[in-house]
Write a protein that holds these residues in place. Structure first.
Motif, PDB file in Angstrom:
ATOM      1  N   VAL A  23       0.816  -1.138   0.016  1.00 31.08           N
ATOM      2  CA  VAL A  23      -0.027   0.133   0.128  1.00 31.08           C
ATOM      3  C   VAL A  23       0.948   1.209  -0.001  1.00 31.08           C
ATOM      4  O   VAL A  23       2.117   1.261   0.489  1.00 31.08           O
ATOM      5  N   GLY A  24       0.394   2.404  -0.511  1.00 32.63           N
ATOM      6  CA  GLY A  24       0.966   3.477  -0.576  1.00 32.63           C
ATOM      7  C   GLY A  24       1.300   4.248   0.680  1.00 32.63           C
ATOM      8  O   GLY A  24       0.718   3.844   1.716  1.00 32.63           O
ATOM      9  N   MET A  25       1.502   5.841   0.607  1.00 31.91           N
ATOM     10  CA  MET A  25       1.661   6.388   1.766  1.00 31.91           C
ATOM     11  C   MET A  25       0.201   6.759   2.335  1.00 31.91           C
ATOM     12  O   MET A  25      -0.592   6.842   1.864  1.00 31.91           O
ATOM     13  N   HIS A  26       0.497   6.950   3.718  1.00 35.13           N
ATOM     14  CA  HIS A  26      -0.597   7.452   4.658  1.00 35.13           C
ATOM     15  C   HIS A  26      -1.592   6.305   4.609  1.00 35.13           C
ATOM     16  O   HIS A  26      -2.807   6.632   5.030  1.00 35.13           O
ATOM     17  N   ALA A  27      -1.375   5.090   4.291  1.00 35.11           N
ATOM     18  CA  ALA A  27      -2.511   4.095   4.746  1.00 35.11           C
ATOM     19  C   ALA A  27      -2.981   3.934   6.076  1.00 35.11           C
ATOM     20  O   ALA A  27      -2.071   4.133   6.928  1.00 35.11           O
ATOM     21  N   GLY A  28      -4.368   4.012   6.274  1.00 31.63           N
ATOM     22  CA  GLY A  28      -4.670   3.848   7.632  1.00 31.63           C
ATOM     23  C   GLY A  28      -4.638   4.919   8.581  1.00 31.63           C
ATOM     24  O   GLY A  28      -4.446   4.772   9.734  1.00 31.63           O
ATOM     25  N   ASN A  29      -4.071   6.169   7.841  1.00 28.03           N
ATOM     26  CA  ASN A  29      -4.263   7.345   8.705  1.00 28.03           C
ATOM     27  C   ASN A  29      -5.420   7.547   9.505  1.00 28.03           C
ATOM     28  O   ASN A  29      -6.556   7.402   8.678  1.00 28.03           O
ATOM     29  N   TRP A  36       4.450   6.574   6.535  1.00 29.66           N
ATOM     30  CA  TRP A  36       3.212   7.239   7.410  1.00 29.66           C
ATOM     31  C   TRP A  36       2.287   6.501   7.421  1.00 29.66           C
ATOM     32  O   TRP A  36       0.980   6.649   7.481  1.00 29.66           O
ATOM     33  N   LEU A  37       2.417   4.990   7.562  1.00 33.65           N
ATOM     34  CA  LEU A  37       1.668   4.139   7.561  1.00 33.65           C
ATOM     35  C   LEU A  37       0.990   4.318   9.302  1.00 33.65           C
ATOM     36  O   LEU A  37       1.543   4.401  10.082  1.00 33.65           O
ATOM     37  N   TYR A  39       8.191   6.991   9.389  1.00 38.57           N
ATOM     38  CA  TYR A  39       7.162   7.593  10.172  1.00 38.57           C
ATOM     39  C   TYR A  39       5.953   6.760  10.601  1.00 38.57           C
ATOM     40  O   TYR A  39       4.984   7.051  10.493  1.00 38.57           O
ATOM     41  N   LEU A  40       6.202   5.385  10.882  1.00 39.61           N
ATOM     42  CA  LEU A  40       5.100   4.228  11.062  1.00 39.61           C
ATOM     43  C   LEU A  40       4.648   4.947  12.312  1.00 39.61           C
ATOM     44  O   LEU A  40       5.082   5.278  13.279  1.00 39.61           O
ATOM     45  N   GLY A  41       3.135   5.023  12.237  1.00 32.93           N
ATOM     46  CA  GLY A  41       2.273   5.454  13.486  1.00 32.93           C
ATOM     47  C   GLY A  41       2.746   6.961  14.228  1.00 32.93           C
ATOM     48  O   GLY A  41       2.638   7.242  15.121  1.00 32.93           O
ATOM     49  N   TYR A  57      12.044   7.158  12.439  1.00 35.20           N
ATOM     50  CA  TYR A  57      11.071   8.265  13.251  1.00 35.20           C
ATOM     51  C   TYR A  57       9.796   7.261  13.359  1.00 35.20           C
ATOM     52  O   TYR A  57       8.778   7.742  13.215  1.00 35.20           O
ATOM     53  N   LEU A  58      10.070   5.764  13.668  1.00 35.48           N
ATOM     54  CA  LEU A  58       8.795   4.886  13.929  1.00 35.48           C
ATOM     55  C   LEU A  58       8.347   5.581  15.134  1.00 35.48           C
ATOM     56  O   LEU A  58       8.836   5.834  16.171  1.00 35.48           O
ATOM     57  N   GLY A  59       6.877   5.717  15.111  1.00 35.31           N
ATOM     58  CA  GLY A  59       6.045   6.200  16.241  1.00 35.31           C
ATOM     59  C   GLY A  59       6.613   7.562  16.870  1.00 35.31           C
ATOM     60  O   GLY A  59       6.401   7.686  18.099  1.00 35.31           O
ATOM     61  N   GLU A  60       6.838   8.434  16.079  1.00 38.91           N
ATOM     62  CA  GLU A  60       7.212   9.855  16.499  1.00 38.91           C
ATOM     63  C   GLU A  60       5.898  10.531  16.996  1.00 38.91           C
ATOM     64  O   GLU A  60       4.971  10.336  16.554  1.00 38.91           O
ATOM     65  N   HIS A  61       6.172  11.301  18.097  1.00 38.14           N
ATOM     66  CA  HIS A  61       5.058  11.922  19.034  1.00 38.14           C
ATOM     67  C   HIS A  61       3.892  10.952  19.199  1.00 38.14           C
ATOM     68  O   HIS A  61       2.865  11.249  19.415  1.00 38.14           O
ATOM     69  N   LEU A  62       4.328   9.587  19.646  1.00 33.14           N
ATOM     70  CA  LEU A  62       3.159   8.619  19.722  1.00 33.14           C
ATOM     71  C   LEU A  62       2.598   9.019  21.196  1.00 33.14           C
ATOM     72  O   LEU A  62       3.216   9.785  22.196  1.00 33.14           O
ATOM     73  N   CYS A  63       1.050   9.004  21.258  1.00 31.17           N
ATOM     74  CA  CYS A  63       0.640   9.333  22.499  1.00 31.17           C
ATOM     75  C   CYS A  63      -0.133   8.228  23.108  1.00 31.17           C
ATOM     76  O   CYS A  63      -0.872   8.242  24.264  1.00 31.17           O
TER      77      CYS A  63
END
Lengths: 256, 510
Positions: free
Chosen positions: A95-101, A117-118, A136-138, A162-168
């Motif tokens: 899948v392409g960028m931003h899937a499941g955003n 950006w998944l 930028y996953l998640g 940057y996996l999970g950057e700014h994860l909340c």
């Protein structure tokens, strides 16, 4: 159950903004209505049927009963399953960028690779990837203070930087390696990395990062005791002290 | 063009809701007109809105855009028809500013703070804002040359410098922000009030304000000085406001207008000694305005939700950044000013924010003369300008205010007098606060009224003032104000039912 199969008519040279490929959008529509949905390719507005073949069960259905199967190459189709609340999207390829955003529920499963950006700013639901995930996953998108807030992401292969950057909140599990700076500015999410990584948890204030492979740890982390997790010894660290953080970082003993 | 049968509010010409026809000829109001006929039978008709204080162009606005890509995502509208693509909510792009003002029936907006050295950038952006007529106020409050003239007590030279500055920067009027504070900020401190000396200059903020006010009157400028007080945004700062206003009461205006216009009064009407015992002093401020005629104000109303604070008051922004732990831009404009930008979210459940929300409304409702109060949100500091319909309906409807207050912090009624205010503004007062008064306060003779020869800027709303009760039907009023049935700019229908039909370039007034 209602299954709809979407296949690209050809390989896209210009990316497609495919946010309408989502159970929430398809559920109330008939097949012919789905085919005539408008979709942007670059700066051109097109109909879905100009770019994709849509086949399967007709008629409206409940969102949770809808399964969308993606056949073929979707690596240049962005924002698949954006904001979906229920149902399933099953990609037989990548899948392409931003899937499941901004996803809030349901399942997105990807058999091959996912681009950058998944699951960004995801709120709930589950994403599984058999192959690798991009950067930028998640994470949170540019300027955003909060990335993923809930739900679950599992990646069989490797993840980018940057996996999970700014994860909340929520949890991310990567079985392979992760790129640089996983869990940067983590504010309460959980990350597990099966392989190795570099400088996890920069500016982390809360949350947990566990690394089973090698990890270069930032000097702003305080070394704590050795703990046993599922029969293996992990060195515990607390930080990031630069941000007066209380996040916990575990790195397997003997691997670093 | 003839606009037939509208219920016209033109308070500057003594017309308070009369059914009449309006005629337009060559972009101006005329005695008779021909050609297109617009049916406005029974509908609310007012002059095009005038926003006298808004941050719509210049380097700090652009800094806000650069540091807030998250904001750009909030207002995306693709290109369509005559419209170019739009982005942003608190810091929209230039096109969005023009279209969104026009949709609400506004046709004029003033950028409230531009340093001389950054003026080119401001005008580049103003040129790109479609539809609106615009102007920019030029900053003089912490300018080295100004402070030297004030120190030497040479008002003639100061007036000459101001004239040069306005001409060079193509500015419209004199803006003063935290006088002296910008210079002190260069050394990491701030001035604590108008009588605090400015470091390295033998002057005080009070002397700068009075000097610039005298120079402003010597030049007979159309607008008075436009003042952002010292100590803005701090608990207990209402005393600074009163002290500063007292300084100016003996200065003679050179025209039929105020001597000082106070920007975003809400941020300077604070009581208490800290954020813990923070309370409203709006009644005291409103009393002062009721008993004095040398000053006018705009509200700077705060609404809950996302905002971006941006000001030439850099120490204030440092405080904001420390308070919110948010992104912060800090900028030194050599020899002239300092500035800062910090994104902000105002919360309903936070008592301080709720009190701030109430103060703006109190100021508008307790000041008896609507000609002294302009409705603004100090866009985007208090809230983005697209929320003006929300502010107007709050001012027009006591039930709406009560319903809103019920959702806020339980301590709020103890900290403000808003709950006890029965006043509900009528359409005449709204037409004054959003049209006639800003035009008069700015000295725009062709704006804000329908007299013959005035600019044919007209807004027609899908509201029947003779049937609709704004107090009860506030939701209906808000909807109608958000998208005017027709917005006419210089005789051209630019917006109809929220859709932009034409996007002619506006003029820059200077």
């Amino acid at each position: 159950m209602r299954t709809i199969t979407i296949t690209p008519l050809k390989a896209f040279e210009i990316s497609v903004e495919a946010e309408i490929i989502s159970p929430d959008k398809f559920a109330p529509l008939s097949l012919s209505q789905i085919r005539s949905l408008s979709i942007w390719q670059g700066n051109r507005k097109r109909k879905l049927s100009d770019l994709f073949r849509a086949e399967g069960d007709d008629g409206p259905a409940k969102v949770e009963d809808v399964t969308i199967t993606l056949q073929g190459d979707f690596s240049r189709a962005k924002r698949i399953a954006e904001g979906m609340t229920a149902g399933k999207v099953e990609a037989e390829g990548g899948v392409g960028m931003h899937a499941g955003n901004n996803m809030k529920g349901g399942l997105l499963s990807v058999q091959k690779d996912a681009e950058d950006w998944l699951g960004r700013e995801m709120r709930g639901g589950k994403i599984t990837v058999r192959g690798n995930a991009g950067n930028y996953l998640g994470a949170g998108y540019r300027g955003e203070k909060c990335g993923m807030r809930g739900g679950e992401i599992e990646v069989g292969g490797n993840a980018g930087a940057y996996l999970g950057e700014h994860l909340c909140g929520g949890s991310i599990r990567v079985h392979g390696d992760a790129g640089d700076f996983p869990g940067a500015a983590n504010q309460g999410g959980t990350i597990f990395i099966g392989g190795s990584t570099y400088l996890p948890g920069a500016e982390m204030t809360k949350g947990t990062i566990t690394v089973r492979g090698r990890a270069r740890v930032l000097p702003s982390y305080q070394k704590m005791e050795i703990m046993s997790i599922e029969g293996e010894d992990f060195q515990k660290y607390v930080g990031d002290l630069v941000e007066k953080g209380t996040g916990e970082l575990f790195v397997r003993v003997g691997s670093s | 063009m003839i606009i037939k049968g509208g219920i016209v509010y033109d308070p500057a010409n003594g017309i308070f809701g009369e059914e009449m026809d309006l005629c337009v000829d060559e972009g101006r109001m005329a005695e008779d007109g021909k050609g297109e006929v617009i049916d406005a039978r029974g509908l609310l008709v007012m002059p095009g809105g005038v926003d006298a204080h808004s941050h719509i162009a210049g380097t700090k606005v652009n800094t806000g855009r650069i540091m807030r890509p998250d904001d750009a995502r909030l207002g995306i509208e693709p290109r369509s028809g005559v419209c170019r693509p739009c982005t942003g909510y608190t810091v929209p792009n230039c096109y969005a500013i023009g279209y969104r003002y026009a949709r609400m029936g506004y046709t004029t907006a003033f950028e409230a703070a531009t340093p001389i050295i950054e003026a080119r950038h401001t005008h580049e952006e103003l040129e790109e804002i479609p539809i609106l007529d615009k102007g920019a106020l030029t900053l003089f409050g912490t300018n080295w040359e100004v402070m030297e003239c004030v120190r030497d007590k040479d008002i003639g030279k100061l007036a000459a410098y101001v004239a040069w500055g306005l001409r060079s920067a193509r500015g419209y009027g004199v803006k003063i922000v935290n006088p002296g504070g910008g210079e002190a900020w260069g050394f990491g401190s701030n001035v604590k009030g108008p009588n605090d000396p400015v470091p390295n200059f033998d002057v005080t903020g009070a002397e700068i304000i009075c000097g610039l006010a005298q120079a402003n009157e010597m030049l007979r400028l159309p607008h008075s000085i436009h003042l952002h007080f010292n100590n803005l945004g701090k608990p207990g700062n209402y005393t600074t406001a009163l002290e500063t206003l007292e300084l100016l009461k003996d200065i003679k205006p050179s025209r039929m207008r105020q001597v000082v216009h106070v920007a975003h009064m809400q941020f300077s009407a604070y009581g208490g000694t800290s954020w813990r015992d923070f309370e409203s002093k709006a009644p005291v401020i409103a009393d002062y305005f009721n008993s004095h005629n040398h000053a006018t104000m705009d509200l700077g109303q705060l609404l809950f939700g996302s905002a971006t604070t941006m000001t030439a008051d850099a120490p204030l922004e440092y405080g904001n950044a420390r308070l919110t732990h948010n992104k912060w831009s800090n900028h030194d404009i050599e020899l002239e000013e300092s500035s800062g930008v910090v994104p902000m979210v105002y919360f309903r459940k936070m008592l301080v924010n709720a009190v701030q929300w109430a103060i703006g409304l109190e100021l508008a409702l307790l000041t008896r003369d609507p000609w002294k109060v302009l409705m603004t949100t100090d866009h985007p500091n208090g809230s983005p300008f697209i929320n003006y319909p929300e502010v107007i309906t709050l001012l027009m409807s006591k039930p709406k205010r009560d319903a809103e207050m019920a959702t806020l912090h339980e301590q709020l009624p103890k900290r403000t007098s808003l709950g006890g205010i029965e006043r509900e503004l009528d359409w005449t007062e709204i037409a004054i606060m959003t049209r006639a008064a800003p035009a008069r306060i700015l000295g725009l003779e062709d704006k804000g009224h329908f007299g013959p020869g005035a600019d044919a800027d007209i807004s027609i709303y899908d509201l029947r003032p003779e049937e609709v009760d704004p107090s009860r039907d506030h939701a209906l009023v808000k909807k109608a104000l958000a998208a005017a049935k027709y917005t006419i700019k210089s005789g051209i229908v630019v917006s109809q039912k929220g859709q932009i039909l034409a996007a002619p370039p506006g003029r820059t007034l200077r």
